[in-house]
Design an enzyme around this catalytic site. Structure first.
Site, PDB file in Angstrom:
ATOM      1  N   GLY A   9       0.728  -1.216  -0.081  1.00 46.45           N
ATOM      2  CA  GLY A   9      -0.195  -0.036   0.034  1.00 46.45           C
ATOM      3  C   GLY A   9       0.755   1.352   0.000  1.00 46.45           C
ATOM      4  O   GLY A   9       1.083   1.839   1.122  1.00 46.45           O
ATOM      5  N   ALA A  12       0.423   7.504   1.686  1.00 48.89           N
ATOM      6  CA  ALA A  12       1.140   8.318   2.426  1.00 48.89           C
ATOM      7  C   ALA A  12       1.709   7.591   3.715  1.00 48.89           C
ATOM      8  O   ALA A  12       2.978   7.832   3.644  1.00 48.89           O
ATOM      9  CB  ALA A  12       0.351   9.332   2.988  1.00 48.89           C
ATOM     10  N   GLY A  14       2.366   4.404   3.975  1.00 39.92           N
ATOM     11  CA  GLY A  14       2.999   3.320   3.286  1.00 39.92           C
ATOM     12  C   GLY A  14       4.659   3.922   2.930  1.00 39.92           C
ATOM     13  O   GLY A  14       5.642   3.528   3.150  1.00 39.92           O
ATOM     14  N   LYS A 184      -9.714   6.119  18.379  1.00 40.78           N
ATOM     15  CA  LYS A 184      -9.475   7.042  17.229  1.00 40.78           C
ATOM     16  C   LYS A 184     -10.842   6.954  16.452  1.00 40.78           C
ATOM     17  O   LYS A 184     -11.037   7.797  15.568  1.00 40.78           O
ATOM     18  CB  LYS A 184      -8.104   6.338  16.572  1.00 40.78           C
ATOM     19  CG  LYS A 184      -7.947   6.836  15.236  1.00 40.78           C
ATOM     20  CD  LYS A 184      -6.590   7.191  14.766  1.00 40.78           C
ATOM     21  CE  LYS A 184      -6.129   8.294  13.729  1.00 40.78           C
ATOM     22  NZ  LYS A 184      -5.484   7.430  12.719  1.00 40.78           N
TER      23      LYS A 184
HETATM   24  O1  KPL Z   1      -7.695  11.090  11.527  1.00 39.42           O
HETATM   25  C1  KPL Z   1      -7.984  12.141  11.056  1.00 39.42           C
HETATM   26  C2  KPL Z   1      -8.316  11.890   9.591  1.00 39.42           C
HETATM   27  O2  KPL Z   1      -8.018  13.084   9.079  1.00 39.42           O
HETATM   28  O3  KPL Z   1      -8.747  11.037   9.258  1.00 39.42           O
HETATM   29  C3  KPL Z   1      -8.446  13.339  11.961  1.00 39.42           C
HETATM   30  C4  KPL Z   1      -8.095  13.191  13.312  1.00 39.42           C
HETATM   31  C5  KPL Z   1      -9.616  13.574  11.502  1.00 39.42           C
HETATM   32  C6  KPL Z   1      -7.730  14.305  11.452  1.00 39.42           C
HETATM   33  O4  KPL Z   1      -7.706  14.940  10.081  1.00 39.42           O
END
Ligand code: KPL
Length: 309
Positions: A9, A12, A14, A184
């Site tokens: 992959g 970015a 990777g 997350k």
């Molecule tokens: O992880 C992110 C993403 O862009 O997927 C956040 C935390 C929303 C930061 O842009």
């Protein structure tokens, strides 16, 4: 002997991994199409470094690989991770340790269950974006946490964290990776669909036009997290803790174009299935309301249908 890392992959993360690991390990970056071997990484300090990376296509790897990998990092997007692994399954032994770098919580449990060898999961706040076929910008230094969902491979996670630290990517082995992946995911669910649908940067979610919608998403997410036994990072269990965590990320990334907004702008499939999908599935499992999450999922689905069909 040097460690051998394969990274499948060349997005970015990777490419950032390949640039970081190449000087101290034998690293191969694998993609579906050929990319120039001369690759440039721009450091967070703005310095440009040219590096020759070992880049193979999926077809080439079976023929050209010299030896087997100690780790296979899967850095393809969540929806593509299982297919990426399937494309290597005949080339690597089923005991090979995998490292999954996806957002959300879709590929991780599925691959952990299906793959006979160790499966580590990584969650990272490293900021990186591509600038074409030969460039990646390491926009901001972050931290990577590594562990496995069943806490059976602590030693392997430690060894990998040590290698990443030596490669200049701050990393820690942890025994609560499941919670960290959900934390997350909670933040991504509150930010990504809303910015993608409205075409705004993360910081604009603080505007009166969107802040109520952020709160409505967090309310549902907080109830799901409570039912799943996932605490917000600071240890509190009330809805306000999730909300303040989301606002903090919005503040810290105010100028970012979130990944889902970038996917929509580039007319790529989004990660809604890996971010909203597991939340909706868990809400339904616990009999919790998820009208707002369902609504966002339907809207993103309709948006994708307009450019993918
Ligand atoms: O992880 C992110 C993403 O862009 O997927 C956040 C935390 C929303 C930061 O842009």
């Amino acid at each position: 002997m040097k460690d051998t890392h394969w990274i499948i992959g060349p997005g970015a993360i990777g490419r950032l991994l390949a640039h970081s690991l190449s000087p101290l390990t034998t690293t191969t970056l694998i993609g579906r199409r050929a990319l120039p071997e001369q690759q440039v990484v721009t450091t967070p300090e703005g310095e440009q470094r040219l590096q020759r990376l070992k880049l193979y296509t999926l077809e080439q790897i079976a023929l050209k690989a010299n030896g087997l990998p100690c780790y296979v990092h899967i850095t393809a997007k969540a929806m593509a991770a299982e297919a990426a692994l399937a494309s290597l399954a005949d080339v690597i032994p089923a005991t090979t340790p995998l490292v999954l770098w996806q957002n959300g919580f879709l590929a991780q449990p599925r691959i952990t269950q299906a793959w006979p060898g160790p499966v580590l999961c990584a969650t990272t706040t490293e900021g990186a974006y591509l600038t074409g076929d030969d460039g990646v910008v390491h926009a901001g230094r972050g931290h990577t946490f590594i562990g496995d969902l069943n806490n059976q491979h602590g030693g392997l996670a430690q060894t990998l964290a040590q290698t990443l630290n030596q490669a200049g990517l701050a990393a820690t082995a942890v025994d609560d990776i499941r919670s960290r992946l959900w934390q997350k995911l909670a933040v991504n669910a509150a930010i990504n669909p809303l910015v993608a649908l409205n075409g705004v940067r993360n910081g604009e979610l603080r505007d009166a036009a969107y802040s109520g919608q952020v709160e409505a998403v967090v309310k549902e997410v907080a109830a799901i997290m409570l039912a799943e036994g996932i605490q917000p990072p600071k240890g509190a269990t009330d809805e306000n803790a999730w909300l303040s965590m989301v606002w903090q990320v919005v503040r810290n990334t105010a100028n970012n174009k979130a990944s889902m907004l970038q996917d929509v702008a580039a007319k790529r499939p989004t990660e809604r299935g890996a971010i909203l999908g597991p939340l909706i599935e868990r809400a339904e499992h616990h009999g919790l309301s998820c009208e707002v999450l369902n609504g966002l999922n339907r809207e993103i689905e309709a948006l994708e249908a307009r450019y993918l069909s």
